[in-house]
Design a protein around this motif. Structure first.
Motif, PDB file in Angstrom:
ATOM      1  N   LYS A 105      33.525  48.343 -15.275  1.00  0.00           N
ATOM      2  CA  LYS A 105      33.449  47.394 -14.159  1.00  0.00           C
ATOM      3  C   LYS A 105      32.500  48.018 -13.143  1.00  0.00           C
ATOM      4  O   LYS A 105      32.713  49.132 -12.678  1.00  0.00           O
ATOM      5  N   ARG A 106      31.439  47.289 -12.839  1.00  0.00           N
ATOM      6  CA  ARG A 106      30.426  47.777 -11.897  1.00  0.00           C
ATOM      7  C   ARG A 106      31.085  48.060 -10.552  1.00  0.00           C
ATOM      8  O   ARG A 106      31.819  47.232 -10.015  1.00  0.00           O
ATOM      9  N   GLY A 107      30.808  49.240 -10.011  1.00  0.00           N
ATOM     10  CA  GLY A 107      31.361  49.621  -8.718  1.00  0.00           C
ATOM     11  C   GLY A 107      30.326  49.463  -7.617  1.00  0.00           C
ATOM     12  O   GLY A 107      29.233  48.934  -7.844  1.00  0.00           O
ATOM     13  N   PRO A 108      30.660  49.954  -6.411  1.00  0.00           N
ATOM     14  CA  PRO A 108      29.727  49.847  -5.275  1.00  0.00           C
ATOM     15  C   PRO A 108      28.383  50.535  -5.548  1.00  0.00           C
ATOM     16  O   PRO A 108      27.356  50.113  -5.027  1.00  0.00           O
ATOM     17  N   ALA A 109      28.412  51.577  -6.369  1.00  0.00           N
ATOM     18  CA  ALA A 109      27.178  52.310  -6.680  1.00  0.00           C
ATOM     19  C   ALA A 109      26.650  51.945  -8.069  1.00  0.00           C
ATOM     20  O   ALA A 109      25.925  52.722  -8.690  1.00  0.00           O
ATOM     21  N   GLY A 110      27.017  50.783  -8.581  1.00  0.00           N
ATOM     22  CA  GLY A 110      26.547  50.377  -9.898  1.00  0.00           C
ATOM     23  C   GLY A 110      27.476  50.874 -10.987  1.00  0.00           C
ATOM     24  O   GLY A 110      28.676  51.033 -10.773  1.00  0.00           O
ATOM     25  N   LEU A 111      26.901  51.149 -12.167  1.00  0.00           N
ATOM     26  CA  LEU A 111      27.701  51.617 -13.296  1.00  0.00           C
ATOM     27  C   LEU A 111      27.949  53.119 -13.256  1.00  0.00           C
ATOM     28  O   LEU A 111      28.805  53.628 -13.964  1.00  0.00           O
ATOM     29  N   GLY A 112      27.147  53.815 -12.469  1.00  0.00           N
ATOM     30  CA  GLY A 112      27.403  55.236 -12.270  1.00  0.00           C
ATOM     31  C   GLY A 112      26.759  56.157 -13.288  1.00  0.00           C
ATOM     32  O   GLY A 112      27.261  57.256 -13.532  1.00  0.00           O
ATOM     33  N   PHE A 113      25.644  55.738 -13.881  1.00  0.00           N
ATOM     34  CA  PHE A 113      24.921  56.652 -14.769  1.00  0.00           C
ATOM     35  C   PHE A 113      23.451  56.270 -14.821  1.00  0.00           C
ATOM     36  O   PHE A 113      23.065  55.151 -14.506  1.00  0.00           O
TER      37      PHE A 113
END
Length: 146
Positions: A17-25
């Protein structure tokens, strides 16, 4: 077993689930920026701390992403792959080829580290050389006293 084909044990499906900073990678690779020689695939370059991927824990640096939301990533330009990730929506399905686990020496062999034959031979030759040198010095020293 019902005869259906199953993915290889090293292929996993991961839902993020995409978070505030995107997918995180971050990703690397593509036709125009091969990360692995003779492989146009897309790879995970860095997992961002506290990002969606890090919190999930299954995606690791070095994993190859085979597909995003059912779209195959093989033979794409890097920018095209990045665009797919950016437009993937909030819920993202990844098909991932897990990287092989490696020992500190880069081997994928689960066997314990064994000294190489060349190293063993080198140690033996060094010991033999030391023995010859010791014998030479010892015999010269004895001859002086007689």
């Amino acid at each position: 077993m019902n005869g259906s084909l199953r993915p290889s044990p090293s292929v996993v499906d991961i839902k993020l689930k995409r978070g505030p900073a995107g997918l995180g990678f971050n990703i690397v690779g593509g036709v125009d920026q091969q990360y692995v020689v003779n492989d146009n695939g897309i790879y995970v370059a860095k997992i961002k701390e506290d990002g969606a991927a890090a919190l999930d824990g299954r995606l690791q640096e070095g994993d190859k992403i085979l597909a995003i939301n059912g779209v195959q990533l093989e033979d794409l330009m890097h920018k095209s792959a990045v665009d797919l990730f950016r437009m993937a929506g909030e819920d993202v399905d990844l098909r991932v080829l897990k990287k092989l686990l490696q020992n500190d020496n880069g081997s994928t062999d689960p066997q314990p580290d064994q000294p190489s034959p060349a190293l063993s031979l080198g140690v033996l030759l060094a010991l033999a050389g030391a023995a010859v040198l010791f014998s030479f010095v010892y015999t010269r020293h004895i001859r002086k006293h007689f």
